[in-house]
Every structure is written in C-alpha cells, then in structure tokens.
Design a protein around this motif. Structure first.
Motif, PDB file in Angstrom:
ATOM      1  N   ALA A  26       0.813  -1.133  -0.125  1.00 51.04           N
ATOM      2  CA  ALA A  26       0.124  -0.052   0.058  1.00 51.04           C
ATOM      3  C   ALA A  26       0.817   1.151  -0.019  1.00 51.04           C
ATOM      4  O   ALA A  26       0.787   2.351  -0.604  1.00 51.04           O
ATOM      5  N   PHE A  27       2.034   1.082   0.828  1.00 47.61           N
ATOM      6  CA  PHE A  27       2.791   2.441   0.737  1.00 47.61           C
ATOM      7  C   PHE A  27       3.374   2.674  -0.510  1.00 47.61           C
ATOM      8  O   PHE A  27       3.459   3.888  -0.914  1.00 47.61           O
ATOM      9  N   ALA A  28       3.814   1.570  -1.234  1.00 47.35           N
ATOM     10  CA  ALA A  28       4.454   1.607  -2.449  1.00 47.35           C
ATOM     11  C   ALA A  28       3.516   2.274  -3.400  1.00 47.35           C
ATOM     12  O   ALA A  28       3.691   2.977  -4.383  1.00 47.35           O
ATOM     13  N   ARG A  29       2.132   1.757  -3.497  1.00 45.79           N
ATOM     14  CA  ARG A  29       0.992   2.006  -4.262  1.00 45.79           C
ATOM     15  C   ARG A  29       0.832   3.596  -4.199  1.00 45.79           C
ATOM     16  O   ARG A  29       0.569   4.362  -5.129  1.00 45.79           O
ATOM     17  N   GLU A  30       1.250   4.133  -3.054  1.00 41.44           N
ATOM     18  CA  GLU A  30       0.854   5.715  -2.738  1.00 41.44           C
ATOM     19  C   GLU A  30       2.126   6.528  -3.025  1.00 41.44           C
ATOM     20  O   GLU A  30       2.199   7.470  -2.669  1.00 41.44           O
ATOM     21  N   GLY A  31       3.243   5.903  -3.415  1.00 45.76           N
ATOM     22  CA  GLY A  31       4.347   6.510  -3.842  1.00 45.76           C
ATOM     23  C   GLY A  31       5.524   6.617  -3.111  1.00 45.76           C
ATOM     24  O   GLY A  31       6.642   7.112  -3.582  1.00 45.76           O
ATOM     25  N   ALA A  32       5.485   5.633  -1.941  1.00 42.67           N
ATOM     26  CA  ALA A  32       6.661   5.698  -1.112  1.00 42.67           C
ATOM     27  C   ALA A  32       7.901   4.754  -1.678  1.00 42.67           C
ATOM     28  O   ALA A  32       7.479   3.713  -2.458  1.00 42.67           O
ATOM     29  N   TYR A  33       8.981   4.711  -1.505  1.00 44.60           N
ATOM     30  CA  TYR A  33      10.138   3.921  -1.656  1.00 44.60           C
ATOM     31  C   TYR A  33      10.195   3.000  -0.453  1.00 44.60           C
ATOM     32  O   TYR A  33      10.533   3.432   0.697  1.00 44.60           O
ATOM     33  N   VAL A  34       9.913   1.913  -0.587  1.00 41.52           N
ATOM     34  CA  VAL A  34       9.817   1.012   0.712  1.00 41.52           C
ATOM     35  C   VAL A  34      10.941   0.106   0.771  1.00 41.52           C
ATOM     36  O   VAL A  34      11.288  -0.761  -0.100  1.00 41.52           O
ATOM     37  N   ALA A  35      11.341  -0.012   2.053  1.00 40.91           N
ATOM     38  CA  ALA A  35      12.483  -1.225   2.179  1.00 40.91           C
ATOM     39  C   ALA A  35      11.451  -2.206   3.166  1.00 40.91           C
ATOM     40  O   ALA A  35      11.074  -1.951   4.085  1.00 40.91           O
ATOM     41  N   ARG A  54       4.174  -3.463 -10.373  1.00 36.86           N
ATOM     42  CA  ARG A  54       3.193  -2.526 -10.325  1.00 36.86           C
ATOM     43  C   ARG A  54       3.588  -1.049 -10.540  1.00 36.86           C
ATOM     44  O   ARG A  54       2.819  -0.361 -10.483  1.00 36.86           O
ATOM     45  N   GLY A  55       4.903  -1.091 -10.890  1.00 42.08           N
ATOM     46  CA  GLY A  55       5.412   0.360 -10.994  1.00 42.08           C
ATOM     47  C   GLY A  55       5.900   0.980  -9.661  1.00 42.08           C
ATOM     48  O   GLY A  55       6.243   2.103  -9.759  1.00 42.08           O
ATOM     49  N   GLY A  56       6.061   0.525  -8.578  1.00 41.31           N
ATOM     50  CA  GLY A  56       6.389   0.915  -7.280  1.00 41.31           C
ATOM     51  C   GLY A  56       7.870   0.839  -7.090  1.00 41.31           C
ATOM     52  O   GLY A  56       8.605   0.176  -7.951  1.00 41.31           O
ATOM     53  N   ARG A  57       8.252   1.227  -5.958  1.00 45.19           N
ATOM     54  CA  ARG A  57       9.988   1.208  -5.602  1.00 45.19           C
ATOM     55  C   ARG A  57      10.069   0.576  -4.281  1.00 45.19           C
ATOM     56  O   ARG A  57       9.304   0.900  -3.588  1.00 45.19           O
ATOM     57  N   ALA A  58      10.745  -0.498  -4.409  1.00 46.54           N
ATOM     58  CA  ALA A  58      11.028  -1.358  -3.062  1.00 46.54           C
ATOM     59  C   ALA A  58      12.326  -2.010  -3.285  1.00 46.54           C
ATOM     60  O   ALA A  58      12.798  -2.223  -4.423  1.00 46.54           O
ATOM     61  N   ASP A  59      12.987  -2.593  -2.193  1.00 45.32           N
ATOM     62  CA  ASP A  59      14.191  -2.978  -1.974  1.00 45.32           C
ATOM     63  C   ASP A  59      14.029  -4.019  -0.846  1.00 45.32           C
ATOM     64  O   ASP A  59      13.449  -3.726   0.397  1.00 45.32           O
ATOM     65  N   PHE A  60      14.841  -5.355  -0.702  1.00 47.16           N
ATOM     66  CA  PHE A  60      14.399  -5.947   0.542  1.00 47.16           C
ATOM     67  C   PHE A  60      15.709  -5.628   1.241  1.00 47.16           C
ATOM     68  O   PHE A  60      16.899  -5.594   0.887  1.00 47.16           O
ATOM     69  N   VAL A  61      15.472  -5.560   2.753  1.00 45.54           N
ATOM     70  CA  VAL A  61      16.466  -5.612   3.567  1.00 45.54           C
ATOM     71  C   VAL A  61      16.322  -6.750   4.653  1.00 45.54           C
ATOM     72  O   VAL A  61      15.274  -6.697   5.432  1.00 45.54           O
ATOM     73  N   ARG A  62      17.245  -7.851   4.431  1.00 47.94           N
ATOM     74  CA  ARG A  62      17.292  -8.603   5.441  1.00 47.94           C
ATOM     75  C   ARG A  62      17.402  -8.485   6.807  1.00 47.94           C
ATOM     76  O   ARG A  62      18.471  -7.703   7.206  1.00 47.94           O
ATOM     77  N   ALA A  63      16.534  -8.910   7.880  1.00 45.47           N
ATOM     78  CA  ALA A  63      16.947  -8.913   9.359  1.00 45.47           C
ATOM     79  C   ALA A  63      16.244  -9.680  10.301  1.00 45.47           C
ATOM     80  O   ALA A  63      15.148 -10.326   9.793  1.00 45.47           O
ATOM     81  N   ASP A  64      16.891 -10.326  11.084  1.00 44.19           N
ATOM     82  CA  ASP A  64      16.294 -11.089  12.057  1.00 44.19           C
ATOM     83  C   ASP A  64      16.328 -10.491  13.469  1.00 44.19           C
ATOM     84  O   ASP A  64      17.426 -10.273  14.180  1.00 44.19           O
TER      85      ASP A  64
END
Length: 253
Positions: A26-35, A54-64
């Motif tokens: 939802a954040f990405a759909r609203e224009g945010a760049y999401v981790a 879907r045209g959004g911006r995101a990257d994965f950041v692994r964390a335990d």
C-alpha cells in the motif's frame, strides 16, 4: 492513484507476509520507496518483485530482529543506506505469536516473545527516531492488538502488545514535540488462518458490527492514513481497525 506518500521513504518490518506485506504494498502504491524487511530473502524478493511489477519502488533488507540492540541498529543503518540516506516512516510490525498457556510457558519462550515483540521495536525506534528528528520529522506506526484490551487466554502475547501500545503513547510524548508523530494500529482478527484455525477465527468475530474477519489490506489502509499528511494532527493514538470487536456488541435477533 492518490500518491499520498510520494517522495517518502518507509521501512516496514515483518513485511514478507500478511499485514506487513499489505502495508508495504500500500505504501508503494501511494508513492513511497519501501524497504521490505524480514527474515526470508525469498519471500522478501517476491514482495519486492510484485511492487516493482506494479510500478512501485522497493528493496529487500534482510533482518532477524531477535531483540538485541545490535540487530535493530544494523537494520536501521542498512535500511537508511538502501533508502538513500533517510527513513521517513517506520512501521514496527514484526512479531511472533506463541500458542501457550501461562503454566505451559517456559522462560526461554517468555524471553523470546518479549525480545521480538517489545525489545526489537524499542531499539529500532531508538535508532530511527533521532535521525527523523534531525531530518525535520517523520512518522512511526506500531502494531498493537485487540487482545491487549479485550482479555482472552493468550497472556504472553497480549502483554507484549499492551507494552507496545503504552510505548506508543510514551513515544508520542517524547518525540512528538520534535516533529515525529507516533501512533499505533490495533487490528482485529485478520490473520490468514489455516484450515484448522478458520472456524475459530471466524467465531471470534461473531457478535461484532462487521460480523467477519478483516483483511490485511484494511489494516494497510489505516497505516497509509497514519503515515501521511491526512493525520498531521494525530499523535499517540491506538487506532482500532477490528470490525468493532473491542467497542461494540451486536445482539442476534
């Protein structure tokens, strides 16, 4: 598309499934760049790929997020780097749910649940909020639970969510005057249950105004509101998105 979060960056913990995934999408759909953060790189990349498709911006950041201050600081540092130097919105969503009565809970389980559900978001907020203050503001959203106020026989989990909701108000008092809004969402029954659990989950929402379980997307809509400018005068609340579970009883006729 309203793009209510255009130009903002967001870190969502526990974002590889269920509510966390829906919030990230939802954040990405609203224009945010999401981790997108979580333990599984495979599931995390699946979320990222879907957002990008879907045209959004995101990257994965692994964390335990095991509750150690070091793990929370490491996530804050890496997410800040990935997002280009700042985190505008933090969603403390990651958590674990133990299925155990009080007498059946051993000390190791007790410590683990408090570590993941309370210590990890505490130290992640400690790492992120000061940088938000320095940058001129931000928003922090914590995930509570309806069972922290309407008692059911899940004492360990309930108590951790009660702690998170108390921290929400305390952090609002601490960081609000410095430009960082802190709020929480208290979801109702929105888990995607297994076949065995479906009937129990549905029964838990009987007698509510909604009369049904919620969806992760309905929680995500509330997160978008609390992250954006529409809630600029909202500080320290616990927003119940629970189908009326904790506020109203519907009597069958």
């Amino acid at each position: 598309m309203s793009m209510r979060l255009a130009g903002r960056t967001a870190l969502v913990t526990g974002a590889t499934s269920n509510i966390g995934r829906a919030i990230a999408e939802a954040f990405a759909r609203e224009g945010a760049y999401v981790a997108v953060s979580g333990r599984s790189a495979e599931r995390g990349q699946e979320v990222v790929d879907g957002i990008r498709a879907r045209g959004g911006r995101a990257d994965f950041v692994r964390a335990d997020l095991d509750g150690s201050a070091a793990a929370s600081r490491a996530l804050a540092q890496e997410a800040t780097r990935v997002l280009g130097g700042r985190i505008d919105v933090l969603v403390n969503n990651a958590g674990i749910y133990p299925h155990a009565t009080t007498a059946a809970t051993d000390e190791k389980t007790f410590d683990q649940v408090y570590a993941v559900n309370v210590k990890a978001p505490y130290f992640l907020t400690a790492a992120v909020a000061p940088a938000m203050v320095e940058a001129g503001g931000g928003a922090i959203i914590n995930l509570g639970s309806w069972i922290s106020r309407l008692g059911i026989a899940s004492p360990l989990y309930s108590s951790t969510k009660g702690a998170i909701e108390t921290l929400t108000r305390a952090w609002a008092a601490e960081f609000g005057p410095q430009g960082v809004r802190v709020n929480a969402i208290s979801p109702g029954v929105v888990l995607a249950p297994t076949a065995r659990e479906t009937r129990t989950a549905e029964i838990m929402m009987k007698g509510t105004p909604a009369g049904r379980m919620g969806t992760p997307e309905e929680i995500a809509n509330a997160a978008v509101y609390l992250a954006g400018d529409d809630s600029s005068f909202v500080h320290g609340i616990v927003l119940d998105v629970d189908g009326g579970r904790t506020t109203a009883a519907v009597i069958a006729h």
